[in-house]
Design a protein around this motif. Sequence first.
Motif: not given
Ligand SMILES: Cc1cc2nc3c(=O)[nH]c(=O)nc-3n(C[C@H](O)[C@H](O)[C@H](O)COP(=O)(O)O)c2cc1C
Length: 192
Positions: A13, A15, A19, A81-82, A110, A112
């Motif tokens: 990431s 972003r 995290l 992501y998605n 990692y 959700g």
């Molecule tokens: C654009 C976007 C899409 C996401 N899609 C999913 C997903 O499909 N499945 C999931 O478990 N979490 C999803 N999440 C949650 C992320 O995995 C979680 O927020 C994580 O902390 C993102 O990593 P980062 O903070 O290092 O960028 C999504 C988050 C973002 C920003």
Amino acid sequence: MTLPIRLAMIYGSNREGRLCDTVADWAAAEVDKSGAFSLLRLDPAGLDLSLRHPSRDDPTVAGLRQAIAAADAFLVVTPEYNRGYPAPLKFMIDCASHEWHAKPVAFVSYGGISGGLRAVEQLRLVFGELHTATIRDCVSFAQAHERFRPDGSLPEGDGAYKAMALLLARLAWWARALRDARQASAYSEVAA
Ligand SMILES: Cc1cc2nc3c(=O)[nH]c(=O)nc-3n(C[C@H](O)[C@H](O)[C@H](O)COP(=O)(O)O)c2cc1C
């Protein structure tokens, strides 16, 4: 004496407010504890990559390819992501080709509910095309934001510690085996 394994840890990431720093710092501390590796971090947030796919002469790409070439093994730390992996990660992967060949790749994921595992499954396909060996064992953090304390630490007794120790032991096995194999004969010369 066995040489340390040169491990490149790749951030998934870039972003703002990610995290990824927390998860990567935890993973790096576990890598240090194992004593088997020397660690280099490859972070898309720290790379001056243009929005367009750069040419191979681009100095950032050349540096990235050199770092990948010098590594014996890779640890990808990626969110989901998605249902996939983030675009900056693919961009970095695609900047190199033969530099990846005949090396092992492990994943710390990692997200959700899925813990990033769907991103990892897709990455296994991508890394297959790059002639790497992906490690079966994976560390996965579901609901990752709730797993780490505000100071970035992970509570003692969390199952991720044991999973990471196994991942690193197997990654080290593959890294040594493939380093020896690459030294014995160049992978680029394998032909029918
Ligand atoms: C654009 C976007 C899409 C996401 N899609 C999913 C997903 O499909 N499945 C999931 O478990 N979490 C999803 N999440 C949650 C992320 O995995 C979680 O927020 C994580 O902390 C993102 O990593 P980062 O903070 O290092 O960028 C999504 C988050 C973002 C920003």
